[in-house]
Design a protein around this motif. Structure first.
Motif, short mmCIF file in Angstrom:
data_model
loop_
_atom_site.label_atom_id
_atom_site.label_comp_id
_atom_site.label_asym_id
_atom_site.label_seq_id
_atom_site.Cartn_x
_atom_site.Cartn_y
_atom_site.Cartn_z
N ASN A 5 -2.38 -1.54 -2.91
CA ASN A 5 -2.76 -0.13 -2.85
C ASN A 5 -3.61 0.17 -1.62
N PHE A 6 -3.35 1.30 -0.99
CA PHE A 6 -4.17 1.73 0.14
C PHE A 6 -4.18 3.25 0.16
N ILE A 7 -4.95 3.83 1.09
CA ILE A 7 -5.15 5.27 1.14
C ILE A 7 -4.28 5.89 2.24
N LEU A 8 -3.73 7.06 1.94
CA LEU A 8 -3.00 7.83 2.93
C LEU A 8 -3.66 9.19 3.08
N THR A 9 -3.56 9.76 4.25
CA THR A 9 -4.14 11.07 4.51
C THR A 9 -3.10 12.01 5.12
N ARG A 10 -3.31 13.29 4.93
CA ARG A 10 -2.44 14.31 5.49
C ARG A 10 -3.28 15.51 5.90
N ARG A 11 -2.92 16.12 7.00
CA ARG A 11 -3.58 17.36 7.42
C ARG A 11 -2.85 18.54 6.80
N ASN A 43 -0.39 9.68 6.87
CA ASN A 43 -0.89 8.63 7.75
C ASN A 43 -1.63 7.58 6.94
N MET A 44 -1.36 6.32 7.24
CA MET A 44 -1.96 5.22 6.51
C MET A 44 -3.35 4.92 7.06
N LEU A 45 -4.34 4.89 6.19
CA LEU A 45 -5.69 4.48 6.56
C LEU A 45 -5.84 2.98 6.30
N GLY A 46 -6.89 2.42 6.85
CA GLY A 46 -7.14 1.00 6.63
C GLY A 46 -6.69 0.13 7.77
N GLY A 47 -6.09 0.74 8.79
CA GLY A 47 -5.74 0.01 10.00
C GLY A 47 -6.55 0.59 11.14
N SER A 94 -1.70 5.08 -2.38
CA SER A 94 -0.29 4.76 -2.21
C SER A 94 0.41 4.49 -3.54
N GLU A 95 -0.31 3.88 -4.49
CA GLU A 95 0.31 3.55 -5.77
C GLU A 95 0.68 4.80 -6.57
N ASP A 96 0.09 5.95 -6.23
CA ASP A 96 0.42 7.20 -6.92
C ASP A 96 1.68 7.85 -6.37
N LEU A 97 2.21 7.32 -5.26
CA LEU A 97 3.35 7.94 -4.60
C LEU A 97 4.54 7.00 -4.44
N HIS A 98 4.42 5.78 -4.90
CA HIS A 98 5.44 4.78 -4.59
C HIS A 98 6.14 4.26 -5.84
N LYS A 99 7.46 4.29 -5.80
CA LYS A 99 8.32 3.77 -6.86
C LYS A 99 8.03 4.45 -8.20
N LEU A 100 8.12 5.78 -8.19
CA LEU A 100 7.93 6.56 -9.40
C LEU A 100 9.25 7.20 -9.82
N ASP A 101 9.54 7.16 -11.11
CA ASP A 101 10.72 7.86 -11.62
C ASP A 101 10.44 9.35 -11.68
N ILE A 102 11.37 10.15 -11.16
CA ILE A 102 11.22 11.60 -11.12
C ILE A 102 12.35 12.24 -11.91
N LEU A 136 10.76 8.50 -6.43
CA LEU A 136 9.88 8.85 -5.32
C LEU A 136 9.32 7.56 -4.74
N PHE A 137 9.30 7.44 -3.42
CA PHE A 137 8.71 6.25 -2.82
C PHE A 137 8.21 6.55 -1.42
N LEU A 138 7.43 5.61 -0.87
CA LEU A 138 6.85 5.73 0.46
C LEU A 138 7.60 4.86 1.45
N LYS A 139 7.71 5.36 2.68
CA LYS A 139 8.31 4.58 3.76
C LYS A 139 7.35 4.56 4.94
N HIS A 140 7.21 3.41 5.57
CA HIS A 140 6.47 3.33 6.83
C HIS A 140 7.44 3.71 7.94
N CYS A 141 7.14 4.80 8.64
CA CYS A 141 8.03 5.34 9.67
C CYS A 141 7.24 5.56 10.96
N PRO A 142 6.87 4.51 11.67
CA PRO A 142 6.07 4.69 12.89
C PRO A 142 6.81 5.53 13.92
N THR A 143 6.07 6.39 14.61
CA THR A 143 6.63 7.20 15.68
C THR A 143 6.09 6.70 17.02
N ASN A 144 6.59 7.24 18.10
CA ASN A 144 6.18 6.76 19.42
C ASN A 144 4.68 6.91 19.65
#
Length: 206
Positions: A5-11, A43-47, A94-102, A136-144
């Motif tokens: 589990n880790f934290i994600l942020t959004r503006r 955005n993933m925090l913790g890095g 992250s655990e609240d948004l990943h691999k959840l049945d909808i 519902l799940f999360l994907k790491h999608c790095p951009t340039n």
């Protein structure tokens, strides 16, 4: 996406009093539209990403998905902007948004029957509708210009990702569920909770 589990942020480009209720414990459902859910940017925090970086908005080539090549920042000078207007940082586990049945509900019609036949599924009927589950799940999608960029993905029963520009009525019902029962409930306005550090070995080149 790793399971720890880790934290994600959004503006959110609105002041805080426009997106939270009076008790400041739930995000207003009106903060998001149905089309915001598939592909929602986080955005993933913790890095190396910290909440203050939400003021940077990538665009054009800066927002294109990274292809594991070296990025020369001098080539991207015009591919980001600094947000000057009022905005609010929101946070999710992250655990609240990943691999959840909808839940998906579908009209009983020719198209839905054809879908179940193609998938060899015997549908469940609730009232005058079919009912089944997507995920519902999360994907790491790095951009340039943002290695820490992640996205929410939502799949239908056939495991195909929803296209935000082509949502049918069943998919709109599912995205409404995500907004009302997951995003609004699991969101936090504070990052003071413990942030699990992302190990350097997961993102540093040798």
């Amino acid at each position: 996406m790793r399971e720890n589990n880790f934290i994600l942020t959004r503006r959110v480009d609105k002041p805080i009093h426009d997106i939270y209720d009076q008790e400041m414990d739930l995000l207003r459902s009106s903060t998001f539209n149905n089309s915001d859910v598939p592909g929602m940017s986080l955005n993933m925090l913790g890095g190396k990403f910290i909440p203050e970086y939400n003021k940077f908005k990538t665009k054009a080539k800066g927002s294109e998905y990274w292809t594991s090549q070296y990025v020369w920042l001098c080539e991207y000078i015009k591919d980001y902007e600094i947000i000057e207007h009022s905005f609010t940082n929101i946070y999710f586990q992250s655990e609240d948004l990943h691999k959840l049945d909808i839940p998906f509900t579908r009209e009983i019609n020719r198209d839905s029957k054809r879908l179940y036949v193609s998938l060899n599924i015997d549908p469940t009927t609730v009232g005058d509708k079919y009912k089944d589950n997507g995920q519902l799940f999360l994907k790491h999608c790095p951009t340039n210009l943002n290695y820490w960029h992640a996205e929410i993905a939502l799949t239908d029963i056939d495991e195909k990702e929803l296209n935000r520009n082509k949502l049918n009525n069943s998919q709109k019902t599912a995205t409404t569920y995500v907004i009302d029962h997951i995003l609004s409930v699991c969101c936090s306005i504070s990052e003071t909770q413990n942030i699990n550090q992302i190990e350097v070995t997961h993102y540093k080149f040798n």
